[in-house]
Design a protein around this motif. Structure first.
Motif, mmCIF file in Angstrom:
data_model
loop_
_atom_site.group_PDB
_atom_site.id
_atom_site.type_symbol
_atom_site.label_atom_id
_atom_site.label_comp_id
_atom_site.label_asym_id
_atom_site.label_seq_id
_atom_site.Cartn_x
_atom_site.Cartn_y
_atom_site.Cartn_z
ATOM 1 N N ALA A 87 0.853 -1.183 0.000
ATOM 2 C CA ALA A 87 0.000 0.000 0.000
ATOM 3 C C ALA A 87 0.893 1.238 0.000
ATOM 4 O O ALA A 87 2.002 1.203 0.548
ATOM 5 N N PRO A 88 0.455 2.335 -0.607
ATOM 6 C CA PRO A 88 1.272 3.556 -0.630
ATOM 7 C C PRO A 88 1.683 4.010 0.768
ATOM 8 O O PRO A 88 2.780 4.556 0.947
ATOM 9 N N GLU A 89 0.837 3.767 1.750
ATOM 10 C CA GLU A 89 1.121 4.216 3.115
ATOM 11 C C GLU A 89 2.383 3.582 3.690
ATOM 12 O O GLU A 89 3.034 4.166 4.555
ATOM 13 N N LEU A 90 2.739 2.398 3.225
ATOM 14 C CA LEU A 90 3.914 1.726 3.779
ATOM 15 C C LEU A 90 5.184 2.515 3.474
ATOM 16 O O LEU A 90 6.104 2.578 4.295
ATOM 17 N N ALA A 91 5.230 3.113 2.290
ATOM 18 C CA ALA A 91 6.390 3.916 1.921
ATOM 19 C C ALA A 91 6.266 5.350 2.421
ATOM 20 O O ALA A 91 7.252 5.975 2.804
ATOM 21 N N GLN A 92 5.030 5.891 2.432
ATOM 22 C CA GLN A 92 4.823 7.286 2.794
ATOM 23 C C GLN A 92 4.917 7.519 4.296
ATOM 24 O O GLN A 92 5.562 8.461 4.756
ATOM 25 N N THR A 93 4.250 6.686 5.065
ATOM 26 C CA THR A 93 4.267 6.815 6.532
ATOM 27 C C THR A 93 4.508 5.434 7.136
ATOM 28 O O THR A 93 3.584 4.810 7.664
ATOM 29 N N PRO A 94 5.730 4.946 7.029
ATOM 30 C CA PRO A 94 6.030 3.586 7.493
ATOM 31 C C PRO A 94 5.884 3.443 8.999
ATOM 32 O O PRO A 94 6.093 4.395 9.743
ATOM 33 N N PRO A 95 5.519 2.264 9.459
ATOM 34 C CA PRO A 95 5.430 2.026 10.902
ATOM 35 C C PRO A 95 6.818 2.099 11.534
ATOM 36 O O PRO A 95 7.814 1.732 10.906
ATOM 37 N N ALA A 112 3.673 -20.213 1.648
ATOM 38 C CA ALA A 112 3.275 -19.364 2.763
ATOM 39 C C ALA A 112 3.031 -17.929 2.313
ATOM 40 O O ALA A 112 3.445 -17.510 1.228
ATOM 41 N N THR A 113 2.342 -17.195 3.183
ATOM 42 C CA THR A 113 2.036 -15.789 2.934
ATOM 43 C C THR A 113 2.441 -14.965 4.148
ATOM 44 O O THR A 113 2.190 -15.369 5.285
ATOM 45 N N ALA A 114 3.077 -13.840 3.896
ATOM 46 C CA ALA A 114 3.392 -12.875 4.950
ATOM 47 C C ALA A 114 2.604 -11.610 4.647
ATOM 48 O O ALA A 114 2.522 -11.189 3.495
ATOM 49 N N ARG A 115 2.039 -11.009 5.679
ATOM 50 C CA ARG A 115 1.306 -9.758 5.458
ATOM 51 C C ARG A 115 1.499 -8.836 6.654
ATOM 52 O O ARG A 115 1.516 -9.284 7.801
ATOM 53 N N MET A 116 1.670 -7.549 6.359
ATOM 54 C CA MET A 116 1.817 -6.549 7.391
ATOM 55 C C MET A 116 0.529 -5.751 7.494
ATOM 56 O O MET A 116 -0.004 -5.285 6.485
ATOM 57 N N VAL A 117 0.050 -5.584 8.724
ATOM 58 C CA VAL A 117 -1.212 -4.887 8.975
ATOM 59 C C VAL A 117 -0.959 -3.736 9.938
ATOM 60 O O VAL A 117 -0.247 -3.900 10.938
ATOM 61 N N ARG A 118 -1.515 -2.585 9.637
ATOM 62 C CA ARG A 118 -1.400 -1.454 10.547
ATOM 63 C C ARG A 118 -2.264 -1.699 11.774
ATOM 64 O O ARG A 118 -3.446 -2.033 11.660
#
Length: 220
Positions: free
Chosen positions: A17-25, A131-137
């Motif tokens: 998602a664009p947010e991962l690059a724009q406002t990363p955790p 397998a699947t990896a996913r990052m969730v805010r």
């Protein structure tokens, strides 16, 4: 002479998602991996290997090169166990908001293992993960990144009909299931994390680094 065959041609399917690059955790926790019913059944009685635990441990090591502050998986497990002692529910039964508050993180990484297989017949070996990896805010449950990879280390020998059976190094290693699963998990994690970093780099090309993002050396 025997000719060793080795193949690993699988590709990572992923998106961010664009947010991962724009406002990363700033701070991220890798949750315990969730295994499919098939994986749980296949290894329910196994005493020599836990491919699910191996996968998460190895993935965490690979993921730690990413530009986030990571909560060590031992600390994650300690806090989850303490919370479960009060309210006996599994992590996947908790909302991202609950987990974020509990672990003190901005994002969560979920690992879903559909397949974990190890086959060794003497002339052919196969160890791999689907397998699947996913990052969730954590604040709102928005998915920031997802990557799926069906990967296996394959090995074998091709012999002339007049020759006796020969063993090669990767076949022998495949008989040690811990080593075989660790090797497969290492390659799975390497490919997925490399793909993630490349996607982030592409998204931020020409832009200043977001506040709070640490710079780390590239590792393949």
């Amino acid at each position: 002479p025997a000719v060793a065959l080795d193949g690993a041609h699988e590709r990572v399917q992923s998106g961010i998602a664009p947010e991962l690059a724009q406002t990363p955790p700033a701070k991220v926790a890798v949750l315990p991996a969730i295994a499919s019913e098939k994986v749980r059944n296949d290894f329910a009685k196994a005493k020599d290997v836990d491919p699910v635990a191996i996968f998460r441990t190895v993935f965490f090591g690979r993921f730690s090169i990413c530009p986030y502050e990571d909560v060590h998986i031992k600390e994650v497990d300690r806090m989850l166990a303490a919370a479960a002692a009060e309210i006996p529910v599994s992590p996947e039964q908790r909302t991202p908001q609950e987990l974020g508050n509990l672990l003190g993180v901005d994002a969560l990484v979920y690992l879903d293992i559909e397949k974990a297989e190890n086959v060794s017949s003497g002339v052919y070996s196969y160890t791999g993960y689907d397998a699947t990896a996913r990052m969730v805010r954590a604040s709102d449950g928005k998915e920031l990144w997802r990557a799926k990879l069906d990967f296996a280390n394959r090995g074998g020998v091709v012999l002339k009909s007049s020759e006796a059976l020969a063993f090669v190094e990767f076949e022998q290693e495949n008989h040690d299931r811990k080593k075989a699963f660790r090797r497969a998990a290492e390659e799975w994690g390497r490919r997925v994390v490399k793909d993630l970093r490349e996607k982030i780099d592409k998204s931020t090309k020409g832009q200043p680094a977001a506040a709070g993002v640490k710079e780390v050396a590239r590792a393949d």
